[in-house]
Design an enzyme around this catalytic site. Sequence first.
Site, PDB file in Angstrom:
ATOM      1  N   HIS A  36       0.842  -1.198   0.000  1.00  0.00           N
ATOM      2  CA  HIS A  36       0.000   0.000   0.000  1.00  0.00           C
ATOM      3  C   HIS A  36       0.874   1.243   0.000  1.00  0.00           C
ATOM      4  O   HIS A  36       0.598   2.227   0.714  1.00  0.00           O
ATOM      5  CB  HIS A  36      -0.941   0.001   1.214  1.00  0.00           C
ATOM      6  CG  HIS A  36      -2.149  -0.862   1.043  1.00  0.00           C
ATOM      7  ND1 HIS A  36      -2.097  -2.240   1.113  1.00  0.00           N
ATOM      8  CD2 HIS A  36      -3.448  -0.561   0.768  1.00  0.00           C
ATOM      9  CE1 HIS A  36      -3.313  -2.743   0.910  1.00  0.00           C
ATOM     10  NE2 HIS A  36      -4.146  -1.747   0.703  1.00  0.00           N
ATOM     11  N   ASP A  45      -5.511  -3.813   4.394  1.00  0.00           N
ATOM     12  CA  ASP A  45      -6.864  -4.310   4.082  1.00  0.00           C
ATOM     13  C   ASP A  45      -7.427  -5.169   5.211  1.00  0.00           C
ATOM     14  O   ASP A  45      -8.621  -5.071   5.544  1.00  0.00           O
ATOM     15  CB  ASP A  45      -6.836  -5.132   2.790  1.00  0.00           C
ATOM     16  CG  ASP A  45      -6.582  -4.284   1.558  1.00  0.00           C
ATOM     17  OD1 ASP A  45      -6.730  -3.053   1.637  1.00  0.00           O
ATOM     18  OD2 ASP A  45      -6.228  -4.856   0.509  1.00  0.00           O
ATOM     19  N   GLU A 122     -10.209  -7.156  -4.888  1.00  0.00           N
ATOM     20  CA  GLU A 122     -10.202  -8.295  -5.806  1.00  0.00           C
ATOM     21  C   GLU A 122     -10.833  -9.565  -5.237  1.00  0.00           C
ATOM     22  O   GLU A 122     -10.987 -10.562  -5.946  1.00  0.00           O
ATOM     23  CB  GLU A 122      -8.757  -8.606  -6.243  1.00  0.00           C
ATOM     24  CG  GLU A 122      -8.132  -7.545  -7.120  1.00  0.00           C
ATOM     25  CD  GLU A 122      -7.475  -6.409  -6.361  1.00  0.00           C
ATOM     26  OE1 GLU A 122      -6.735  -5.623  -6.970  1.00  0.00           O
ATOM     27  OE2 GLU A 122      -7.705  -6.292  -5.131  1.00  0.00           O
TER      28      GLU A 122
END
Length: 276
Positions: A36, A45, A122
């Site tokens: 990130h 995340d 995703e």
Amino acid sequence: MDKSVFLEDMDAFAYREALTSEEAIVLIPVGSLEQHGPHLPLGTDTILSTHFAAAVARRLGALVAQPIAYGYKSQQKSGGGNHLSGTTSLDGASLIGMARNLVKSFLNQGVRHVVFINGHFENYQFLYEGIDLALEELGITPGAGQSVLLLSYWDFVSQNTLAQVYPDGFPGWEIEHGGVLETSLMLHLEPARVVMERLVDSPAAVLPRFDRLPVVPERTPPTGCLSSAAGSSAAKGALLHDQVVDDLALDLAGELIGELAGVPTWMSSSTVCDVA
């Protein structure tokens, strides 16, 4: 002292008592180990999805399972790409299998509802497939009492909140990677893990409308961030967090228990451990 909502803090007998209500709700955070940029940790995340799950669980009298801490392969147009160091991913079959096995295990134990709180762009369709396969194998059909919910926390960010967080215009969810939303949430929830002097302020990535495999590495910004994090603040993170938790808890309560509930009897001090 608040009582922990995390299953990992409970003993097996307290958990069994929770299941006797036949109304137990278990939330499963899902994230990734993914770059990130230079200012946020690889576990961003997972950290964020776990915080959202815990906050919602406290509202609903639910429990939070250990997170799925690895996610599906980072895509160049939404996460910078799986070719970047630090991004350590599962293939689709593995993530489908994990979701499938967790659903079967929790529902077979007597959990009434399982809720996946997704924090990695995703992951979504692979989680969906795993859930669908598990319900098919268990013979759980429409109208059954048990169910599984799947959501991504950013889908609960309101337009009013977006306007306040992005006064110059929202760049879009796909390229909000390492940008204002994640950085602000981390500044609010885990400020010690944000390295502000390394915050990325660069133009948003411009990527083609197709996917090319193998990827063209130079199309990903060198920082790995797809949009600027300039303008991030703990205040914006608090606004995002509180608004999402309010709306998410309200939606889940309406869907699963009909109204915002108090703490069930099985979450008394005798059954749930104190937070350390």
